[in-house]
Design a protein around this motif. Structure first.
Motif, PDB file in Angstrom:
ATOM      1  N   TYR A 217       0.854  -1.422   0.085  1.00 33.05           N
ATOM      2  CA  TYR A 217      -0.022  -0.060  -0.104  1.00 33.05           C
ATOM      3  C   TYR A 217       0.777   0.983   0.084  1.00 33.05           C
ATOM      4  O   TYR A 217       0.429   2.074  -0.507  1.00 33.05           O
ATOM      5  N   GLU A 219       2.934   2.206  -1.809  1.00 32.94           N
ATOM      6  CA  GLU A 219       3.186   2.508  -3.339  1.00 32.94           C
ATOM      7  C   GLU A 219       1.694   2.887  -4.062  1.00 32.94           C
ATOM      8  O   GLU A 219       1.833   3.149  -5.180  1.00 32.94           O
ATOM      9  N   LYS A 220       0.722   2.557  -3.412  1.00 32.65           N
ATOM     10  CA  LYS A 220      -0.585   2.658  -4.057  1.00 32.65           C
ATOM     11  C   LYS A 220      -1.332   3.842  -3.747  1.00 32.65           C
ATOM     12  O   LYS A 220      -2.339   3.810  -4.367  1.00 32.65           O
ATOM     13  N   GLY A 238      -6.863   4.858  -3.713  1.00 33.16           N
ATOM     14  CA  GLY A 238      -5.635   4.151  -4.505  1.00 33.16           C
ATOM     15  C   GLY A 238      -5.526   4.351  -5.754  1.00 33.16           C
ATOM     16  O   GLY A 238      -6.745   4.981  -6.446  1.00 33.16           O
ATOM     17  N   LYS A 239      -4.526   4.283  -6.350  1.00 33.40           N
ATOM     18  CA  LYS A 239      -4.188   4.352  -7.700  1.00 33.40           C
ATOM     19  C   LYS A 239      -5.133   3.445  -8.483  1.00 33.40           C
ATOM     20  O   LYS A 239      -5.311   2.387  -7.995  1.00 33.40           O
ATOM     21  N   ASP A 241      -4.479   1.072 -10.415  1.00 29.83           N
ATOM     22  CA  ASP A 241      -4.043  -0.330 -10.522  1.00 29.83           C
ATOM     23  C   ASP A 241      -4.181  -1.056  -9.136  1.00 29.83           C
ATOM     24  O   ASP A 241      -3.846  -2.278  -8.933  1.00 29.83           O
ATOM     25  N   ALA A 242      -4.564  -0.293  -8.213  1.00 30.78           N
ATOM     26  CA  ALA A 242      -5.054  -0.798  -6.764  1.00 30.78           C
ATOM     27  C   ALA A 242      -6.247  -1.432  -6.583  1.00 30.78           C
ATOM     28  O   ALA A 242      -6.840  -1.753  -5.662  1.00 30.78           O
TER      29      ALA A 242
END
Ligand code: ADP
Ligand code: MG
Length: 382
Positions: A217, A219-220, A238-239, A241-242
């Motif tokens: 998380y 990085e997300k 979240g981004k 891709d999360a």
């Protein structure tokens, strides 16, 4: 004809109220954790045995209670938090029904040990089915410990309907996580059958999310920080891709309290419309600060549903705020935002509350939490 109406005795009235407030061990956890927070604690321990069916204990280092208050706390409609009906609309503390302890004590065995800083000795009180069976002075740390044993011992129908330990523990963890996410400035731990399954040192919100849900998380997440007249929004989304296949990691807090709102979920989902496919759900940990007089949190007994005065405005505002943050992130990724001071506030919001400070190191994460999740999901069928 003789009169036939009579008043129910207190312990029956309490049992009936308990039916509303206490559905399962997790409901007790929620009430006890909220009380611990209202008491101004900095460190809160939750200790459960057999998914709360055998015992649930919350130990805090808050202000504690006087001897008289300790007794009063178990009376129905006993509260230190409101005095008049109007207070209901400005209330900022968590619980305000003055019913939790009375209800819990009606359907369980309860032990309370509490000491205020100014007192040398603590008060120990033991309750069984609304009746006080022991009161004495004892040695104890400052703060309060409440232990709830044998939940529903006198309501066999309720006890029979409890789910497996795995399921009940999952509910407990969910309540614990909600409270822990809303209060990263407080140290929390959760023990189940002697194992520490969550260990959450105090830190920033980002650190808390990472401690609860795991290192990936870090990085997300994209920070959200917007202030308008009707609402301030902060936290993380979240981004793209999360995004997940389930709605599990979607948290909205209003004035520090976890709430459920399909309407607001929809607003957030709408912000992702073009960037995630329709079978996925974004993750988010969002905090809305709204003038308490414009919301009604008392619409549901368990208080997770909420009514807003300016619903449509809120919807649009939330959607735009998140789109904005996601847009800034995408833009930032392209032009290396670490070099650009204009974007630094999005990565590192120096917001009004200190605990949103620097989402720097994530060293708070410990292996125990990952193992905790394994334990929670093991054997989980529902
Ligand atoms: P409410 O929280 O709605 O006031 P409760 O039944 O949960 O009702 O608690 C009754 C009262 O007991 C609280 O208002 C508070 O004064 C006191 N109390 C409960 N738990 C604690 C605690 N952990 N520390 C200090 N006081 C507490
Ligand atoms: Mg309460």
């Amino acid at each position: 004809m003789s009169d036939i109406i009579h008043l129910l005795p207190d312990h029956i009235a309490n049992q009936i109220a308990a039916g509303e407030v206490v559905q399962r061990p997790a409901s007790v956890v929620k009430e006890l954790l909220e009380n611990a927070l209202d008491a101004g604690s900095t460190s809160v321990r939750l200790i459960v045995k057999d998914a709360g069916k055998t015992s649930i204990q919350v130990i805090d280092d808050g202000i504690g209670m006087t001897e008289t208050d300790a007794r009063m706390a178990f009376e129905r409609h006993a509260t230190s938090k409101i005095r008049k009906a109007e207070d209901l609309f400005s209330i900022k503390t968590m619980g305000f029904r003055g019913e939790a302890l009375a209800s819990i004590a009606a359907i369980a065995h309860v032990e309370l040990i509490t000491r205020q800083a100014s007192e040398e000795l603590a008060t120990r009180l033991v309750m069984e089915g609304s009746v006080s069976v022991l009161q004495e002075k004892t040695q104890a740390f400052e703060g309060t410990s409440i232990t709830v044993k044998n939940l529903f011992y006198n309501v066999p129908a309720r006890r029979k309907f409890l789910k497996s330990d795995a399921v009940e523990l999952k509910h407990i963890t969910e309540e614990f996580n909600r409270v822990a996410l809303a209060n990263p400035q407080i140290h929390f731990s959760l023990f189940h059958n002697g194992n520490e399954i969550f260990h959450l040192p105090k830190g920033t919100l980002k650190q808390r999310v990472v401690s609860v849900f795991g290192k990936p998380y870090a990085e997300k997440l994209v920070a959200v920080q917007e202030n308008a007249e009707i609402v301030s929004i902060s936290g993380f989304v979240g981004k793209a891709d999360a995004a997940k296949k389930s709605q599990t990691e979607q948290y909205i807090f209003v004035n520090q309290r976890f709430i459920k709102s399909h309407y607001l979920n929809h607003a957030i989902r709408a912000a992702y419309e073009e960037i995630i496919s329709s079978d996925l759900y974004p993750v988010y940990f969002l905090f809305l600060e709204i003038d308490p007089s414009t919301i009604d949190v008392n619409v549901h007994p368990t208080k997770t549903e909420i009514k807003f005065e300016e619903e449509r405005l809120l919807y649009n505002y939330l959607k735009v705020a998140i789109k904005h943050s996601l847009g800034q992130y995408t833009l930032g990724a392209m032009i290396d935002f670490s070099q650009n001071p204009a974007f630094s506030s999005f990565i590192n919001p120096s917001s009004k509350s200190s605990f949103y400070g620097k989402p720097d190191s994530i060293s708070g994460h410990r292996q125990t939490n990952a193992e905790g999740w394994q334990q929670i999901y093991k054997g989980l069928t529902d």
